[in-house]
Write a protein that holds these residues in place. Structure first.
Motif, short mmCIF file in Angstrom:
data_model
loop_
_atom_site.label_atom_id
_atom_site.label_comp_id
_atom_site.label_asym_id
_atom_site.label_seq_id
_atom_site.Cartn_x
_atom_site.Cartn_y
_atom_site.Cartn_z
N SER A 177 0.86 -1.18 0.00
CA SER A 177 0.00 0.00 0.00
C SER A 177 0.90 1.23 0.00
CB SER A 177 -0.87 -0.01 1.26
OG SER A 177 -0.05 0.24 2.39
N ASP B 218 -6.29 8.95 -5.33
CA ASP B 218 -5.28 7.91 -5.34
C ASP B 218 -5.94 6.62 -5.83
OD1 ASP B 218 -3.47 5.97 -4.85
OD2 ASP B 218 -3.24 6.40 -2.71
N GLU C 152 -6.30 3.47 -3.54
CA GLU C 152 -7.13 3.42 -2.35
C GLU C 152 -8.23 2.37 -2.51
OE1 GLU C 152 -8.69 7.02 0.43
OE2 GLU C 152 -8.46 7.39 -1.71
N PRO D 105 -11.38 1.97 -0.35
CA PRO D 105 -12.23 2.31 0.79
C PRO D 105 -13.35 1.29 0.93
CG PRO D 105 -12.76 3.68 -1.08
CD PRO D 105 -11.63 2.80 -1.52
N ARG E 36 -13.63 11.56 2.77
CA ARG E 36 -12.49 12.46 2.93
C ARG E 36 -13.02 13.86 3.14
NH1 ARG E 36 -9.65 11.80 -2.43
NH2 ARG E 36 -8.10 13.27 -1.64
#
Lengths: 270, 270
Positions: free
Chosen positions: B15, B125, B128, B130, B192
DNA sequence: GACCATCGGTTCAATTATTGAACCATTGTA
DNA sequence: TACAATGGTTCAATAATTGAACCGATGGTC
């Protein structure tokens, strides 16, 4: 050969000519048993390395690859990535290999590799910031850049050697055109006496140059033949590096490089 | 779980925070034996999916991934097709447009387009991953999915943000129902801070969601009106994209989108 | 419409590769 | 010097991979 390697080897059978492959075809290409191949394929689908069309049941490369490639781009500093690559190149050609990036109109040294086969070799100074148009790297970069960039470079007085007079815009453009046609730029004693170099651009995903790779050698090493040999090495190498950095070589450049890779004689650059 | 899957799962531990991982660390993260992990790692290095730093002996994602991802880009036609489509959309709305797919319960980035009209814009990004229920895209996807899929998603602890408590099944189902009624999902600072987004599903030939298209923008750009304007753009766009991918928008969804396209005011989403 | 070929996929006993506890070598640290 | 932590290796026990045979579906042919 481990199971893992055998399974991953299946992915290598995909190519622009064979974007989609069926179970049987995979079986044939890999030379393994159908059940085994099927097991491997489903495992790869599961992990997202392949995806299967619901209708035709054919397999093709999957989304996990994009994800991981993005991750690599984000996490592996290009310097290190490039470092390993040019190390190989340097070993093959036995000369000093540089990678530079253009920052504004300054060539900045990214990394270099040096595997000296010869007693006489080029020394260099990473802190040097020569005028762009005086270097093979700078010219290689500009020759493949958009007209606006070239215009901006010509307008900037810092791009040409201050000892000389301002370069004639027309002449420079002609040189750049020649370089674009050749696929590479070179330099013979112009920046430093006794030092010659050959340079080539590296592209980003949009096909615009992001860096240059160059080989520097003592001029005494050889003439045009020697230089062209190095250029051919560069033209074989640059696509690898471009790809490693997540870029794409524009089709027209690709064509030139492929063609020049075979030809033996080239016209002079101004 | 096959050996292949176990080995490939190792790659998922990389990551942005952990770009380089050592043997022991990998062992810890995967919970498997050291020898096994080592075998797998070397196999992956062999195949080019990882590379090992000669000095530190740490592993990082390898060049084969870029190669295969490029191959995928070139061989999977939808990607380019979708790319061209969202490029237009992005140009019109002047914001960042994403296309994601759900793989398992991971949202994976397919492609994006960005035409910045504004000095302040959303960065993102691609690596990512999520939790599905925390994103507008994920909720848009699930809101139009079959009840079994929703149930499975709710049962999976990875779908909700681990910082929060487990989501109340009832509340989530209500939110999804609201989204299904609105025709789109949105998100305001939830994932975010300072980033809002609007998302809509894209359907396959069976009328089940296969992907999502979303627009992300700085929350400061505007309130509900701004958001609804973007939503209307999406609702006009999604059918095009669905058709382009060979899918069909279910009649009931089509009706909602057509209706919402005219209305000016909408109820809140939980 | 029966026949055959081809395709994707599955089964299950035999086999073979994977596994993991223990061990080694090296490095850095107290 | 001792100790802990790292990467890596060994080898018998084990569990997973393997592949010949089989199934069902599709599509072309006589």
């Amino acid at each position: 050969m481990s199971t893992i390697a055998r399974a991953l080897a299946l992915l290598d059978h995909f190519s622009p000519d064979h974007p989609r492959l069926g179970l049987t075809e995979m079986m044939r290409l890999s030379g393994r048993d159908k059940a085994t191949v099927h097991r491997h394929l489903t495992a790869l689908v599961q992990a997202g390395y392949l995806e299967q069309a619901p209708d035709t049941r054919a397999y093709r490369l999957g989304p996990a690859l994009t994800r991981l490639a993005d991750m690599r781009r984000h996490t592996v500093p290009e310097i290190e990535m490039v470092g390993a690559l040019i190390d190989d190149l340097s070993r093959v050609v036995g000369e000093l290999v540089h990678v530079n990036r253009l920052h504004g109109f300054d060539l900045i040294h990214l990394c270099h590799a040096e595997h000296h086969n010869h007693p006489v070799r080029v020394s260099f100074d990473a802190t040097e910031r020569p005028p762009v148009l005086a270097t093979a790297s700078g010219r290689a970069f500009l020759a493949f850049s958009a007209p606006e960039v070239v215009a901006a470079a010509l307008a900037d007085p810092g791009t040409w050697d201050r000892k000389d007079a301002a370069p004639d815009g027309v002449a420079v453009r002609e040189t750049l055109a020649t370089i674009a046609a050749h696929g590479f730029a070179y330099n013979r004693d112009t920046l430093r006496l006794g030092v010659s170099s050959v340079a080539i651009p590296v592209f980003d995903a949009d096909g615009t140059p992001v860096a240059t790779c160059s080989i520097a050698y003592p001029t005494g090493r050889g003439g045009a033949d020697f230089r062209d040999r190095l250029a051919r090495h560069l033209m074989a190498f640059a696509p690898k590096m471009t790809v490693a950095m997540g870029g794409v070589v524009p089709a027209r450049v690709q064509k030139i490089w492929a063609a020049q890779g075979n030809s033996t004689k080239m016209a002079d650059q101004a």
